[in-house]
Design a protein around this motif. Structure first.
Motif, PDB file in Angstrom:
ATOM      1  N   ASP A 205       1.214  -1.260  -0.199  1.00 30.19           N
ATOM      2  CA  ASP A 205      -0.236   0.000  -0.424  1.00 30.19           C
ATOM      3  C   ASP A 205       0.769   1.150  -0.180  1.00 30.19           C
ATOM      4  O   ASP A 205       1.928   1.798   0.506  1.00 30.19           O
ATOM      5  CB  ASP A 205      -1.292  -0.323   1.743  1.00 30.19           C
ATOM      6  N   VAL A 206       0.616   1.721  -0.699  1.00 35.43           N
ATOM      7  CA  VAL A 206       1.229   3.019  -1.134  1.00 35.43           C
ATOM      8  C   VAL A 206       1.003   4.861  -0.107  1.00 35.43           C
ATOM      9  O   VAL A 206       1.018   5.381  -0.147  1.00 35.43           O
ATOM     10  CB  VAL A 206       1.280   4.048  -2.370  1.00 35.43           C
ATOM     11  N   THR A 207      -0.290   4.617   0.842  1.00 37.07           N
ATOM     12  CA  THR A 207      -0.446   5.142   2.063  1.00 37.07           C
ATOM     13  C   THR A 207       0.710   6.046   2.578  1.00 37.07           C
ATOM     14  O   THR A 207       1.700   4.550   3.172  1.00 37.07           O
ATOM     15  CB  THR A 207      -1.483   5.175   2.675  1.00 37.07           C
ATOM     16  N   PRO A 208       0.936   6.723   2.476  1.00 35.50           N
ATOM     17  CA  PRO A 208       2.064   7.084   3.800  1.00 35.50           C
ATOM     18  C   PRO A 208       2.595   6.721   5.007  1.00 35.50           C
ATOM     19  O   PRO A 208       4.005   6.689   4.914  1.00 35.50           O
ATOM     20  CB  PRO A 208       1.899   9.105   3.544  1.00 35.50           C
ATOM     21  N   TRP A 209       1.259   6.509   5.636  1.00 37.40           N
ATOM     22  CA  TRP A 209       1.711   6.283   6.906  1.00 37.40           C
ATOM     23  C   TRP A 209       2.200   4.743   6.872  1.00 37.40           C
ATOM     24  O   TRP A 209       2.754   3.980   8.224  1.00 37.40           O
ATOM     25  CB  TRP A 209       1.142   5.758   8.204  1.00 37.40           C
ATOM     26  N   TYR A 210       1.663   3.698   5.928  1.00 38.72           N
ATOM     27  CA  TYR A 210       1.651   2.532   5.811  1.00 38.72           C
ATOM     28  C   TYR A 210       3.998   2.187   5.496  1.00 38.72           C
ATOM     29  O   TYR A 210       4.038   1.068   5.909  1.00 38.72           O
ATOM     30  CB  TYR A 210       1.626   1.976   4.701  1.00 38.72           C
ATOM     31  N   TYR A 224      -3.788   6.186   9.254  1.00 36.84           N
ATOM     32  CA  TYR A 224      -3.158   7.667   9.296  1.00 36.84           C
ATOM     33  C   TYR A 224      -3.370   8.449  10.139  1.00 36.84           C
ATOM     34  O   TYR A 224      -2.130   8.834  10.317  1.00 36.84           O
ATOM     35  CB  TYR A 224      -3.967   7.503   7.031  1.00 36.84           C
ATOM     36  N   ASP A 225      -3.813   8.651  10.635  1.00 35.82           N
ATOM     37  CA  ASP A 225      -4.123   9.652  11.316  1.00 35.82           C
ATOM     38  C   ASP A 225      -3.505   9.055  13.010  1.00 35.82           C
ATOM     39  O   ASP A 225      -2.540  10.326  13.249  1.00 35.82           O
ATOM     40  CB  ASP A 225      -4.986  10.143  12.096  1.00 35.82           C
ATOM     41  N   ARG A 229       0.513  11.198  14.397  1.00 40.38           N
ATOM     42  CA  ARG A 229       0.548  11.458  15.973  1.00 40.38           C
ATOM     43  C   ARG A 229       1.203  10.581  16.625  1.00 40.38           C
ATOM     44  O   ARG A 229       2.090  11.279  16.856  1.00 40.38           O
ATOM     45  CB  ARG A 229      -1.078  11.071  17.007  1.00 40.38           C
ATOM     46  N   ALA A 230       1.675   9.349  16.535  1.00 41.46           N
ATOM     47  CA  ALA A 230       2.708   8.418  16.491  1.00 41.46           C
ATOM     48  C   ALA A 230       4.309   9.477  15.865  1.00 41.46           C
ATOM     49  O   ALA A 230       5.694   9.356  16.698  1.00 41.46           O
ATOM     50  CB  ALA A 230       2.833   7.173  15.984  1.00 41.46           C
ATOM     51  N   ALA A 231       4.247   9.541  15.374  1.00 43.37           N
ATOM     52  CA  ALA A 231       5.200   9.993  14.719  1.00 43.37           C
ATOM     53  C   ALA A 231       6.030  11.927  14.907  1.00 43.37           C
ATOM     54  O   ALA A 231       6.578  11.450  15.744  1.00 43.37           O
ATOM     55  CB  ALA A 231       5.301  10.538  12.772  1.00 43.37           C
ATOM     56  N   GLN A 232       4.354  12.137  15.234  1.00 43.30           N
ATOM     57  CA  GLN A 232       5.107  13.615  16.292  1.00 43.30           C
ATOM     58  C   GLN A 232       5.532  13.336  17.335  1.00 43.30           C
ATOM     59  O   GLN A 232       6.345  13.869  17.954  1.00 43.30           O
ATOM     60  CB  GLN A 232       3.451  14.654  16.724  1.00 43.30           C
TER      61      GLN A 232
END
Length: 241
Positions: A205-210, A224-225, A229-232
């Motif tokens: 899957d190419v969705t960024p969060w993947y 995704y959401d 939050r995790a990345a922040q």
């Protein structure tokens, strides 16, 4: 409105309620730091309630903390890695994880043969004891601790082309058929469930969060959401360092 899953009531609510947990807030204050831990000489970006790995900068020595922020001393992890009486990490082959500098650590790992990362099972432990199984994931030198991993292979070896999220405790063992410390339900295989359904994602899957496959306990991304939050949280340096 979804109810929050909180503390000791989690296990009693499991059979009657399957809800998405609130996202955990991570707060660092000087009074919560372990004894001997200062804000200037340590670094730790992989944390929840102070858990995860830590590095002492002046000697570039690695330590491991439990889910309460305590340095884990004289403990043995899944696969045989351990810590000594001072909490210094030691690989299963006896290698002491103290390098002097970051470059020295990088040079050491670059000189080592490739270690296959895979599932293992500890035959000396129960298949499930209070929600913790005898499965662990890592190399023959060390295991994954205090972390969520998205993996394509289940602990029983099955594959279906999808990735599933698995949570490992501070000793490196897989949580199964329980509620994890950050409030998520996992099934008998240890796979993440949201609102009673097993969460899965496509390999390509190419969705960024993947792009995220590894999350500290307390900063899990499953869509995704939540991944944003995790990345922040775990992508931002700790303000005390």
């Amino acid at each position: 409105m979804k109810k929050k899953i909180i503390g000791a009531i989690l296990s009693t609510l499991l059979t009657v309620m399957m809800a998405t947990p609130a996202f955990a807030e991570i707060i660092w204050t000087a009074d919560k730091l372990p004894a001997g831990y200062t804000t200037n000489e340590w670094e730790n970006k992989d944390f929840f309630l102070n858990a995860g790995g830590a590095i002492k900068r002046d000697t570039w020595t690695r330590y491991v903390k439990d889910l309460h922020g305590n340095i884990m001393k004289n403990v043995v992890f899944a696969g045989g890695a351990k810590t000594d009486e001072n909490g210094v990490a030691i690989n299963a082959d006896g290698h002491i994880c103290s390098y002097g500098t970051e470059k020295a650590e990088i040079d050491y790992f670059n000189s080592q043969p490739y270690q296959n990362i895979s599932w293992h099972q500890d035959s000396l432990k129960s298949l499930n004891e209070n929600g913790v199984s005898n499965f662990w994931y890592g190399t023959n030198l060390s295991s994954s601790t205090s972390v969520w991993l998205w993996l394509m292979t289940a602990p029983d070896g099955t594959k279906d082309g999808l990735k599933y999220a698995y949570c490992f405790n501070e000793y490196g063992y897989l949580y199964t058929n329980t509620i994890t410390p950050d409030g998520y339900q996992v099934n008998k295989l240890g796979q993440l469930m949201i609102d009673g359904k097993v969460m899965a994602r496509k390999y390509n899957d190419v969705t960024p969060w993947y792009g995220f496959v590894r999350f500290p306990i307390g900063a899990l991304g499953y869509d995704y959401d939540s991944s944003e939050r995790a990345a922040q949280l775990w992508g931002t340096p700790n303000p005390y360092f």
